[in-house]
Write an enzyme that holds these catalytic residues in place. Structure first.
Site, PDB file in Angstrom:
ATOM      1  CG  ASP A   1      -2.174  -0.878   0.964  1.00 49.45           C
ATOM      2  OD1 ASP A   1      -2.349  -1.364  -0.170  1.00 49.45           O
ATOM      3  OD2 ASP A   1      -2.951  -1.083   1.917  1.00 49.45           O
TER       4      ASP A   1
ATOM      5  CE1 TYR B   1      -3.230   5.705  13.328  1.00 46.78           C
ATOM      6  CE2 TYR B   1      -2.470   7.539  11.981  1.00 46.78           C
ATOM      7  CZ  TYR B   1      -2.553   6.909  13.210  1.00 46.78           C
ATOM      8  OH  TYR B   1      -1.961   7.468  14.299  1.00 46.78           O
ATOM      9  CB  ALA B   2      -9.805   5.312   9.858  1.00 47.29           C
TER      10      ALA B   2
END
Length: 347
Positions: A82, A200-201
């Protein structure tokens, strides 16, 4: 949405830009063989100047790794995890090129293709047999205490408004569409897209949102508050994180790649970007299928994983750490040590 040929006439050759995590020999070898296949079909292969030497692909165009790198290309083909994909998104940001990723990292939610399916993907590029999704991106303005915009950036996954000093709590005031909602101390606040909901969330406890949903997410990280729930707002909302002048200093991190300092007493405004990110898709799997495969989710019922009940039609699942494929009886039917494991910020 089907692939288009905007800005390209029948007299112009088709071009594919390769972006490669050159730190692993297996990835470099796969990129070289893929480039050879594309060149054989008459497609011009373009390389970035900071990767060209390691790739050593004869006959390839070499361009600077800047905002013009993907100009006049049809596809930006990404070989890596990613982190490599997010770098490619920067290069394709202001062009009509679509991103197509080959996942050679650990989880790789952004990538379309696993290494074992590269042949099928190359064939789809040659035949123009792919579709293009448009993903919501976000734009960021950093505003000082006088209301002057002093900086800005954008993100495909998320922006993190975070404390600059690790030893102190960051005090913030949250506003939605200019109206105060709440305030608290925290380590930071994430403003994310649906695409970034599995990044990340997700780690911070935010919801998983299907990428075709138009919405903005706000997720506090380690907040000292009773009401610090993740929020999902309209895509037309403006999310504001204001930092008091007498509090800890803050900074903005966009996709973990671009940093902007927040002035004392300043604020960060986040809104839907006017330009989406284009991602090419070859395979028919749904986002739900990818969730099952990437996280190895149990779909047969928790009481008896071998029971041929609901979900039994999904006969295989992946172990994201070693790429083993497990059949309906729990037996390993395939694996791949060579695939290795990158991380979010590989390349």
């Amino acid at each position: 949405m089907s692939p288009t040929s905007e800005g390209r006439t029948s007299l112009q050759p088709r071009r594919v830009l390769l972006t490669v995590h050159t730190g692993r020999r297996d990835i470099v070898a796969l990129a070289r063989s893929s480039a050879a296949r594309l060149q054989e079909s008459g497609i011009v292969v373009r390389l970035l100047d900071d990767e060209a030497k390691e790739l050593d692909i004869t006959g390839a165009e070499v361009v600077p790794a800047d905002a013009e790198a993907a100009r006049d290309t049809e596809i930006v083909m990404v070989f890596g995890g990613d982190g490599t994909f997010l770098r490619a998104a920067e290069l394709a940001r202001f062009t009509d090129a679509a991103l197509m990723g080959v996942n050679l990292g650990r989880v790789g939610f952004l990538a379309e293709t696993e290494p074992e399916a590269v042949e099928e993907t190359l064939q789809a590029i040659e035949r123009c047999e792919y579709s293009v999704e448009e993903r919501l991106a976000i734009e960021v303005d950093v505003v000082d205490v006088d209301g002057t915009v002093v900086g800005g950036t954008w993100a495909l996954n998320e922006v993190s408004i975070e404390k600059a000093e690790r030893s102190r709590v960051l005090d913030v005031v949250i506003l939605i569409d200019g109206r105060p909602l709440t305030s608290f101390g925290c380590d930071g606040v994430l403003c994310a897209t649906p695409t970034g909901s599995t990044a990340y969330a997700f780690s911070a406890g935010g919801p998983v949102v299907w990428p075709d949903v138009e919405a903005l997410l706000l997720v506090p990280t380690n907040a000292h508050a009773l009401f610090a729930r993740p929020l999902v707002t309209s895509p037309n909302s403006v999310l504001t994180v204001s930092v008091p002048a007498d509090g800890n200093r803050a900074r903005v991190s966009a996709d973990g790649r671009r940093m902007v300092s927040v002035p004392d007493g300043g604020r960060v405004d986040v809104r839907k970007a006017s330009r989406p990110v284009r991602i090419a898709r070859v395979h028919a799997s749904t986002f739900g299928d990818r969730l099952v495969a990437k996280f190895g989710l149990p779909v047969r019922g928790f009481r008896d994983a071998r029971h041929a009940g609901p979900g039994h039609e999904l006969t295989t699942s992946r172990n994201v750490f070693d790429r083993e494929v497990v059949d309906g009886n729990g037996d390993v039917v395939a694996g791949g040590e060579a695939a290795g494991g990158g991380t979010r910020d590989d390349g």
